[in-house]
Design an enzyme around this catalytic site. Structure first.
Site, mmCIF file in Angstrom:
data_model
loop_
_atom_site.group_PDB
_atom_site.id
_atom_site.type_symbol
_atom_site.label_atom_id
_atom_site.label_comp_id
_atom_site.label_asym_id
_atom_site.label_seq_id
_atom_site.Cartn_x
_atom_site.Cartn_y
_atom_site.Cartn_z
ATOM 1 C CG ASP A 59 -3.979 -2.769 2.170
ATOM 2 O OD1 ASP A 59 -3.920 -1.921 1.265
ATOM 3 O OD2 ASP A 59 -5.043 -3.101 2.726
ATOM 4 C CD GLU A 67 -2.750 1.567 0.486
ATOM 5 O OE1 GLU A 67 -3.605 2.411 0.766
ATOM 6 O OE2 GLU A 67 -2.750 0.950 -0.594
#
Length: 252
Positions: A108, A80
């Protein structure tokens, strides 16, 4: 809200969020609630990773003051915050190296200890509802989901919370503090209420129209009340390494 975000979050978090929003054609000065939400989510991803390492025996350990002689590897790969091209490059590299299934959406984090991708969620709503939305979108049992709320609740795939209780408590405390500080400044209601947020968005658009081309002067001073919000979770070496990793490709 924009002033609050710039004072509340680490400058690197703000910079990465601005780049991410601009990549999708969004303006942090107008979509201020989204600006705050993305900064919060990105900070949680960094906090999730911080201080967690794998030693030479592939055992997971927590180190808060780094030993330069220790043979340590960061347990989590932070995906992320990278631009889409770089994010997919990292995902493909991990899949080729580990043999794990490639996800349909950019996750992420990657957990080198459990060998799985992780999707982090930060919600202003009920955790169960948001968890189901994430699960329905991802449609993969291979990606682990971990949801946090601003009220201290959390939910994770198969109740496997990955981190120790103390690490998760740091994240929950930070989220609760952000909520309290927003509320004290009259920002929380518009942050959680879509109707109020839409009204605020229209107000932001209207206020920018007459002076869109005028230069603006930005103050980088932090008010005494907000100094307590300065994130303490990122050590200087980690900050420098992350900045180099994320931002080195911006220069031609």
């Amino acid at each position: 809200m924009e002033d609050f975000v710039r004072q509340c979050f680490n400058p690197m978090i703000v910079e990465l969020t601005e780049k991410a929003m601009k990549e999708y054609g969004e303006d942090p000065k107008i979509e201020t609630n989204k600006f705050a939400a993305i900064c919060t989510h990105l900070e949680v991803c960094f906090m999730y990773s911080d201080f967690h390492f794998i030693d030479e025996r592939s055992e997971s350990i927590i180190v808060e003051s780094g030993d330069p002689n220790a043979l340590l590897k960061h347990r989590f790969e932070i995906i992320e915050g990278r631009d889409r091209t770089m994010a997919w490059t990292v995902v493909n590299s991990i899949c080729n190296t580990t043999g794990v299934e490639k996800p349909k959406f950019i996750p992420d984090l990657y957990d080198y200890k459990e060998n799985r991708f992780i999707e982090i969620g930060v919600t202003r709503r009920e955790v169960h509802t948001y968890y189901l939305e994430k699960a329905n979108k991802i449609k993969s049992e291979k990606t682990h989901i971990h949801i946090f709320s601003f009220t201290g609740e959390e939910m994770a795939t198969k109740a496997d919370y990955t981190l120790d209780e103390e690490s998760r408590a740091r994240i929950k405390t930070r989220l609760f503090t952000i909520r309290q500080e927003m509320a004290s400044r009259g920002l929380w209601d518009s942050f959680v209420n879509p109707r109020e947020a839409k009204r605020q968005l229209k107000k932001n658009l209207k206020s920018l129209e007459p002076c869109a081309d005028l230069p603006t002067k930005v103050s980088h001073r932090t008010s005494p009340a907000l100094k307590t919000l300065e994130p303490m979770w990122m050590d200087s070496n980690r900050t420098a390494a992350l900045r180099a990793s994320f931002l080195k490709c911006q220069k031609k």
